[in-house]
Write a protein that holds these residues in place. Structure first.
Motif, PDB file in Angstrom:
ATOM      1  N   GLU A   1       0.837  -1.199   0.000  1.00 11.99           N
ATOM      2  CA  GLU A   1       0.000   0.000   0.000  1.00 11.99           C
ATOM      3  C   GLU A   1       0.871   1.248   0.000  1.00 11.99           C
ATOM      4  O   GLU A   1       1.856   1.300   0.740  1.00 11.99           O
ATOM      5  N   VAL A   2       0.491   2.208  -0.813  1.00  7.17           N
ATOM      6  CA  VAL A   2       1.169   3.512  -0.795  1.00  7.17           C
ATOM      7  C   VAL A   2       0.375   4.386   0.167  1.00  7.17           C
ATOM      8  O   VAL A   2      -0.761   4.745  -0.092  1.00  7.17           O
ATOM      9  N   GLU A   3       0.988   4.710   1.286  1.00  8.85           N
ATOM     10  CA  GLU A   3       0.286   5.523   2.291  1.00  8.85           C
ATOM     11  C   GLU A   3       0.473   7.014   2.023  1.00  8.85           C
ATOM     12  O   GLU A   3      -0.365   7.823   2.405  1.00  8.85           O
ATOM     13  N   LEU A   4       1.597   7.343   1.419  1.00  8.21           N
ATOM     14  CA  LEU A   4       1.883   8.755   1.180  1.00  8.21           C
ATOM     15  C   LEU A   4       2.807   8.878  -0.021  1.00  8.21           C
ATOM     16  O   LEU A   4       3.792   8.144  -0.134  1.00  8.21           O
TER      17      LEU A   4
ATOM     18  N   VAL B   1       7.414   9.906   1.078  1.00  7.01           N
ATOM     19  CA  VAL B   1       6.915   8.604   0.632  1.00  7.01           C
ATOM     20  C   VAL B   1       6.708   7.717   1.847  1.00  7.01           C
ATOM     21  O   VAL B   1       7.536   7.694   2.761  1.00  7.01           O
ATOM     22  N   ALA B   2       5.586   7.018   1.873  1.00  4.82           N
ATOM     23  CA  ALA B   2       5.353   6.012   2.927  1.00  4.82           C
ATOM     24  C   ALA B   2       4.724   4.788   2.279  1.00  4.82           C
ATOM     25  O   ALA B   2       3.745   4.911   1.531  1.00  4.82           O
ATOM     26  N   LEU B   3       5.320   3.639   2.544  1.00  2.00           N
ATOM     27  CA  LEU B   3       4.843   2.383   1.949  1.00  2.00           C
ATOM     28  C   LEU B   3       4.714   1.318   3.026  1.00  2.00           C
ATOM     29  O   LEU B   3       5.476   1.310   3.997  1.00  2.00           O
ATOM     30  N   THR B   4       3.768   0.436   2.837  1.00  2.00           N
ATOM     31  CA  THR B   4       3.612  -0.714   3.739  1.00  2.00           C
ATOM     32  C   THR B   4       3.454  -1.961   2.883  1.00  2.00           C
ATOM     33  O   THR B   4       2.672  -1.944   1.933  1.00  2.00           O
TER      34      THR B   4
ATOM     35  N   ALA C   1       2.822  11.454   8.840  1.00  2.00           N
ATOM     36  CA  ALA C   1       1.739  10.919   9.682  1.00  2.00           C
ATOM     37  C   ALA C   1       1.874   9.402   9.809  1.00  2.00           C
ATOM     38  O   ALA C   1       1.527   8.825  10.847  1.00  2.00           O
ATOM     39  N   SER C   2       2.395   8.757   8.780  1.00  2.00           N
ATOM     40  CA  SER C   2       2.569   7.304   8.826  1.00  2.00           C
ATOM     41  C   SER C   2       3.545   6.905   9.930  1.00  2.00           C
ATOM     42  O   SER C   2       3.275   5.985  10.701  1.00  2.00           O
TER      43      SER C   2
END
Lengths: 365, 189
Positions: free
Chosen positions: A117-120, A129-132, A347-348
């Motif tokens: 998932e791309v969170e940011l 950039v934030a990824l999970t 925020a992530s």
């Protein structure tokens, strides 16, 4: 003693080697086809964009696959996965239900699925950039074996006079993908920031049995803010943290979603005990985690601090009561006392820190 | 100063001090055994502010903080919503006694808390601005529908430092937490 000429040659050779060492690493060419026989490999699903904006999900997926393959992960060729997805009309890429997982294994031989998932994803300065990602098995009952998150910002480490600022989004994205690939293939995960919570922010009816393993279903949180996907992002952070704790068997969210849809369970203003009763039975789970998000904001700008506000509730099957609850509000500047030391930029990362602190303190072993 | 002046002066001082006292902000039913209450339901709060999510935010904070005290079990909001829907309460922020008794029976609550968010957000005075919150809560005993506890609290607002040095006062969430903690303190005092 070496002659003057041979000494000069040696120095020149050393210089050439030094310069060669400074050259940027060329990207090793890798295409999905080179995965060859993907029997027993991992299917990398197209990325789900939860950022609320646009993100180059196709490029991110290809780059993640390339980096994972370079680190030795066997990847199912993209064309094979696309054929499978077309055949099964698979459009939801945020989870994997049991039937689809089994079909994937049977038809392609893939032993796992990587759901990302791309969170940011923000490109204006500072790029963020934030990824999970989570690795799910394609067994009869899909199981999450690993889950990792990474959140980076161009101003994470500005350094003296801003020399550490990263202005190019590509650099931040590459670094995030590299960290994620390393973490997923046994490397060191990105450290989770420490976010102290208030003493009256967490309620625990009684400690969980330390010798027991609990099955947990995490439901999407209710997003009462303006983000749109914050509920899903918060649920993912809880899933990741519970998986990391090791004592919880977290049910794959795709399975939970499938059951919610199949039984047409619509939850208004949170899960009721009647809904919980049904879910406990359907999912054979000991605990249900749910909650709501009031704020999940990544404000744009160099000095802007992210804001996260949520509450969570853990319902227990045996007592039919809430055994744990937490709720808190934090900003990225809460730990800062001087010179921006301790600032959390996304925020992530802030949510990950809050969730880690709350779970580790009260539900950890 | 002649000694005969002392009693009238003292009386005047006492009267002046009494005038400074604020109104009583708490009501407690003296005949109620609060120790008998174990499970409470927090109904949706009435929102008299322009901030549409104020009531839900305050209810969320109040639920968590009250549960965190460990003194009372707060029924999850989803279960309260089911009770409201099952009983068919048209206005859940101000339920009638009959509705209250019915909903408490469905969700098995010993008492029900209702409340109002009277002020939430920024207040201005001249060139100064600061965040402020004003809340009131009532605890209703479900057998009779009687109000057994009632309290109100106000936090934030423009202080002397805001007037002198400017600034926007405390963040809204910090003020909300302080106000909710104050209300809980008044419940357990």
């Amino acid at each position: 003693m070496p002659s003057r000429n041979s000494f000069s040659s040696l120095v020149a050779a050393l210089l050439v080697l030094l310069v060669a060492g400074c050259a940027p690493l060329r990207r090793a060419a890798w295409t999905g086809d080179e995965a060859g026989n993907a029997e027993g490999g991992v299917a990398i699903l197209p990325l789900q964009n939860l950022s609320g904006g646009t993100a180059p999900v196709t490029e991110l997926r290809q780059e993640l696959a390339r980096r994972l393959a370079l680190r030795g992960m066997k990847i199912l060729p993209e064309a094979q996965l696309e054929q499978f997805m077309a055949r099964h009309r698979l459009r939801y890429v945020g989870g994997m239900d049991a039937a689809t997982a089994q079909a994937l294994r049977r038809e392609t031989g893939a032993r796992g699925v990587l759901i990302t998932e791309v969170e940011l994803y923000r490109t204006p300065f500072p790029p963020r950039v934030a990824l999970t990602s989570r690795l799910v098995t394609t067994e009869e009952t899909p199981r999450i074996v690993r889950m990792e998150s990474v959140a980076l910002s161009g101003d994470d480490a500005p350094g003296l006079l801003g020399v550490g600022l990263v202005r190019r989004p590509q650099e931040v994205t590459d670094r995030a993908l590299q960290l994620l690939a390393e973490a997923l293939t046994g490397g060191k995960p990105q450290p989770i920031p420490r976010v102290p919570l208030g003493s009256d922010s967490v309620y625990l009816a009684r400690p969980l049995d330390p010798g027991r393993s609990y099955r947990v279903a995490v439901l999407p949180f209710f997003d009462k803010g303006s983000h749109g996907y914050a509920g899903e992002i918060l649920a993912l952070h809880f899933i990741g943290e519970l998986v990391r704790q090791g004592r919880f068997q977290v049910i794959e969210p795709g399975t939970v979603r499938e059951d919610l849809l199949r039984y047409r369970i619509i939850m208004e203003d949170g899960v009721s005990l009647a809904d919980a009763e049904l879910l406990f039975g359907m999912l054979s789970t000991d605990l249900i985690l749910t909650g709501e998000v009031n704020d999940f904001e990544d404000l744009q700008g160099a000095q802007a601090a992210p804001k996260v506000d949520f509450s969570a509730l853990l319902l227990e099957r045996s007592s039919r009561r809430a055994v744990w609850s937490m709720g808190d509000h934090r900003t990225g500047m809460d730990r800062v006392h001087f010179f921006d030391i301790g600032r959390i930029t996304t925020a992530s990362a802030l949510a990950a820190g809050m969730v880690h602190q709350a779970v580790e303190e009260s539900l950890g072993r | 100063m002649p000694k005969r002046w002392i009693p009238p002066i003292m009386t005047l001082v006492l009267l002046a001090l009494a005038g400074c006292a604020g109104p009583a902000e708490v009501y407690r039913d003296a005949n109620m055994d609060f120790g008998a209450l174990h499970t409470v339901a927090i109904m949706p709060l009435a929102n008299l502010t322009r901030e549409t999510s104020a009531a839900e935010r305050v209810r969320d904070v109040f639920t968590t903080k009250l549960l965190a005290t460990g003194a009372l079990y707060v029924i999850p909001p989803g279960e309260v919503a089911r009770g409201i829907s099952r009983v068919g309460i048209s206005n859940p922020v101000a339920p009638s006694t009959e509705e209250l008794t019915k909903v408490a029976g469905v969700i098995k609550a010993d008492a029900v808390i209702t409340g109002t968010v009277k002020e939430y957000g920024e207040v201005r005075s001249g060139s100064s601005a600061a965040n402020s919150i004003s809340l009131s809560f009532q605890l209703l005993e479900t057998q009779t529908g009687k109000v057994v506890w009632s309290a109100s609290t106000t936090m934030g607002g423009i202080g002397i430092t805001d007037r002198l040095f400017g600034g926007g006062g405390e963040p809204m969430n910090d003020i909300t937490e302080r106000a909710v903690n104050d209300a809980i303190k008044k419940l357990f005092q």
